[in-house]
Design an enzyme around this catalytic site. Structure first.
Site, PDB file in Angstrom:
ATOM      1  N   GLY A  85      -5.883  -6.487  -0.220  1.00  0.00           N
ATOM      2  CA  GLY A  85      -6.437  -5.538   0.744  1.00  0.00           C
ATOM      3  C   GLY A  85      -5.509  -4.347   0.902  1.00  0.00           C
ATOM      4  CD  GLU A  86      -1.112  -4.213   2.311  1.00  0.00           C
ATOM      5  OE1 GLU A  86      -0.582  -3.377   1.555  1.00  0.00           O
ATOM      6  OE2 GLU A  86      -0.503  -5.176   2.790  1.00  0.00           O
ATOM      7  N   GLY A  87      -5.999  -1.390   0.726  1.00  0.00           N
ATOM      8  CA  GLY A  87      -6.308  -0.247  -0.124  1.00  0.00           C
ATOM      9  C   GLY A  87      -5.614  -0.326  -1.471  1.00  0.00           C
ATOM     10  CB  ALA A 142      -0.932   0.007   1.217  1.00  0.00           C
ATOM     11  CG  ASP A 180      -9.147  -3.906   4.345  1.00  0.00           C
ATOM     12  OD1 ASP A 180      -8.688  -5.035   4.546  1.00  0.00           O
ATOM     13  OD2 ASP A 180      -9.459  -3.487   3.197  1.00  0.00           O
TER      14      ASP A 180
END
Lengths: 341, 341
Positions: free
Chosen positions: B306-308, B86, B163
Site C-alpha cells: 500500500g502507501e502508493g 513510499a 493510502d
C-alpha cells in the site's frame, strides 16, 4: 556472493517499517545485490550505462526476418542521433548510451557515442557452418569486457545490456536451445514480427544450425558460441563477465541478453549472481533462458523491441529496491509498533 | 476520450522507428493517455504528486488485522518524517508526498506535508451497520477532490494514489464484492499478513457487512460507499473524479485504490479513462477490481504494502510510454527502412 552481506540484508529487511515480505520481488533484488556486491546495504546502482552491441548475421540470407539487413546500420545511426526508443528510455532513467559496432556489415562513420570494435562484417551463416571462428568469438568477448571496464572506470555503477542486429533472435534461439537442451521449436519465436511460414523456416534453420555444427549437450561453451552465436552475443557475454568481476550489477534486456547470459553462465556460473533480469520479452526462448538462469524478470509488458529497452525500464525498479535499504526507517527508529507474532 | 487524439496516437505509433506493437502494453498506455487528455502526443505525466489518504476503520475491532490500530498514526508520522517505503520510492521517481488525514482515530500534530481533512475518528464498524453517514461519505469525496485540485493547481501533471489505514483491506473487499458482484470469499485476501483463522473471520465479516447493510446488486453507489467503505476510499474516489475533470492522469496503487476506483466508476464511468493501473498487488480482490475496471497493471511484483508504493514504481513506465511519443524518430525522419508488408 557474500553470505554475511546476504544475512545482513535479510535481517535489515525484517527491521524496516513495512510488513515482512510486502515488497515482493524487490526484496529479493536487494538481497541479491547485497550478496553479489558483498556489502549491505548494496551500493545504489546509479548512474547506469547502456551499451548497445550491434552486429549483423549471415543467417539473414535464410529469410528468417522480414527486415532488410541494412536496418542494423540505419538503427545504429538512429541511436547515435538520439531518435530510437532506447534513447528515449535512457533519457527517462538517466542512463548514458554507448553504441558498439562489434560486427555490422558496413563501415560506419565515426562519431560521438560510437565505439568501433568490429570483429567482422557480420557473421557467417550459422545454418551451413560455424558463425565465427573461435578466435573471433574470443575477440568479441574481449570487446564486451573492454566496453564494460571503460564504462565502470567512467563511473557507471550499473550496466545495462542492449543489442541491435537484424536476425539476431535466430542466433539467440540456437544458443538457448544449445545451453538449455530444449528443442528449437520450444525456444524459437517470432522476433520483431514474422508470419507462420517464416517462423517454420526459422525453426528449421535453428535445428539445422545445431546439427550442422555438431552441437550436443555438453559441447564446450566457446565452441557453441562460435558455432551459432552472434558477435553481439559474445560481446554481451564478455560485458557480463567483466561487470561480475568488478561486482557491478548488470540489468539484462531480452532474449539476446538471455542467450548471452547463458553463455556467460556456462563459462563462469557465478557471473549470473550480478545479473538482474530486466524484463521478460514476448519471445518464448527468453522465458526458457530466464528459467535456466534462475532469474525472475521485473518488467513483463510484452515488449519485443530489444535495444536494451526492457532493461532500461527496470532500472528505476532496481534503484527503488536498493533505495529502500538505505532510506527506510526501522520499527525502532520510527517508533512504529511491530506486528505481534 | 477524444477519438481524434486516439486515432492520431495510433497513426503516430505506426510511424515510429520500431516494429509495430513492439512496446506491448506501453503502447496502449500512450494511446489511452492521448485519448483521455485529448491531445497527441499526450502531455508528459510529470511532475507527479503522491497523496496518501490515511484513515482508521471501526471494523478493526473484529480482529481482521494483526496490527494494532495505532500503527496508522505511527505510519503517518513515519511518512511525514520521510522514513517510509513510499518516501523512498517517491524520491526515486521525483514525486512530491502529501499526507491527508481524512479520518485517523487520533489528533495528529500539524506539520509540513500534512493536510488535515478529518471526517471522523475512524469509521464505525461496517459489520454492524453503516461505516459512515451519506453526508460523511460526500465530505470525504470532497476532501479528495480538494486535494487533487490543489496538487494540480500547484503544477502536478500526474496524480498518484496512496493510502494508509489498518484494516482497510477489509473495507476494500466489501466494496469490491459490492461493485463486482463477486462473492466475499473470492475477493478477500490476507492484507499485510494474516493466518488462516483470521482470514476466515475476515471473509465472514465482509459477508456480514454486505448483509447487515442490505447491499445488493444495483444498490446506489454512494450508499455502498457509506455502508462499507472507508474515509480514504471515499477520498480517493473524489481524487480520481477531480483528476478526470482536469484531464490529468492518475496512477492507481493497489487494492484500496482499486476499490475506490470502482466507486468512482460507479459514479462517473468515464473517469476511469484517466486512470492507469500502477500494479497488481497480491490481494485477490485487486485483480478482480482491475478486471472490472478494464485496466491492465504495469507492475506485477507481488507487492502488498500500500502507501502508493506500486503506483510510484509505475510512474517511470508511464513516463517512458509517453516520452516515446515525443522523442522517437519516425521511419521517414530517420531514414530507416520499413518492414515490407
Amino acid at each position: 556472493a557474500s553470505a554475511s552481506a546476504v544475512a545482513d540484508a535479510l535481517a535489515h529487511q525484517a527491521r524496516l517499517t513495512k510488513p515482512a515480505g510486502s515488497l515482493g520481488a524487490l526484496e529479493e533484488v536487494a538481497v541479491r545485490l547485497a550478496g553479489s556486491g558483498g556489502v549491505c546495504p548494496p551500493a545504489m546502482p546509479a548512474p547506469a550505462a547502456l551499451a548497445i552491441f550491434a552486429a549483423d548475421h549471415g543467417v539473414h540470407a535464410q529469410g528468417v526476418s522480414p527486415w532488410p539487413q541494412e536496418v542494423t546500420v540505419q538503427m545504429v545511426a538512429n541511436f547515435l542521433a538520439g531518435g530510437a526508443v532506447a534513447n528515449a528510455f535512457a533519457a527517462q532513467v538517466g542512463a548514458s548510451v554507448t553504441v558498439v559496432d562489434v560486427g555490422v556489415a558496413a563501415d560506419l562513420p565515426a562519431g560521438p557515442g560510437l565505439v568501433v570494435r568490429k570483429i567482422g562484417y557480420g557473421t557467417a551463416d550459422l545454418s551451413i557452418g560455424p558463425a565465427m571462428s573461435a578466435g573471433d568469438a574470443v575477440a568479441a568477448l574481449e570487446a564486451g569486457i573492454s566496453v564494460a571496464r571503460t564504462l565502470i572506470d567512467s563511473g557507471a555503477r550499473c550496466l545495462i545490456t542492449g543489442d541491435m542486429g537484424i536476425a539476431n533472435t535466430t542466433a539467440s534461439a540456437a544458443l538457448i536451445s544449445a545451453f538449455t537442451g530444449l528443442d528449437p521449436a520450444e525456444v524459437t519465436g517470432r522476433g520483431t514480427g514474422i508470419d507462420d511460414e517464416t517462423h517454420a523456416r526459422k525453426v528449421a534453420v535453428v535445428r539445422r544450425a545445431l546439427s550442422v555444427n555438431g552441437i550436443e549437450p555438453g559441447t564446450e561453451p566457446l565452441r557453441v558460441l562460435a558455432a551459432v552465436g552472434g558477435f553481439e552475443h559474445a560481446a554481451i557475454a564478455g560485458f557480463v563477465l567483466a561487470a561480475a568481476e568488478a561486482r557491478v550489477p548488470v540489468i539484462l534486456d531480452g532474449v539476446i541478453a538471455g542467450a548471452a547470459a547463458l553463455t556467460a553462465q556456462a563459462l563462469a556460473p557465478a557471473s549470473i549472481d550480478h545479473c538482474v533480469a530486466g524484463h521478460r520479452s514476448a519471445e518464448p526462448g527468453h522465458a526458457a533462458a530466464l528459467r535456466h538462469l534462475g532469474l525472475r524478470p521485473l518488467v513483463d509488458l510484452e515488449l519485443r523491441l530489444g535495444e536494451g529497452t526492457g532493461a532500461l525500464l527496470a532500472h528505476p525498479l532496481v534503484c527503488a529496491a536498493v533505495r529502500v535499504m538505505h532510506e527506510v526507517a526501522t520499527f525502532d527508529s520510527a517508533g512504529v509498533s511491530e506486528k505481534p507474532m
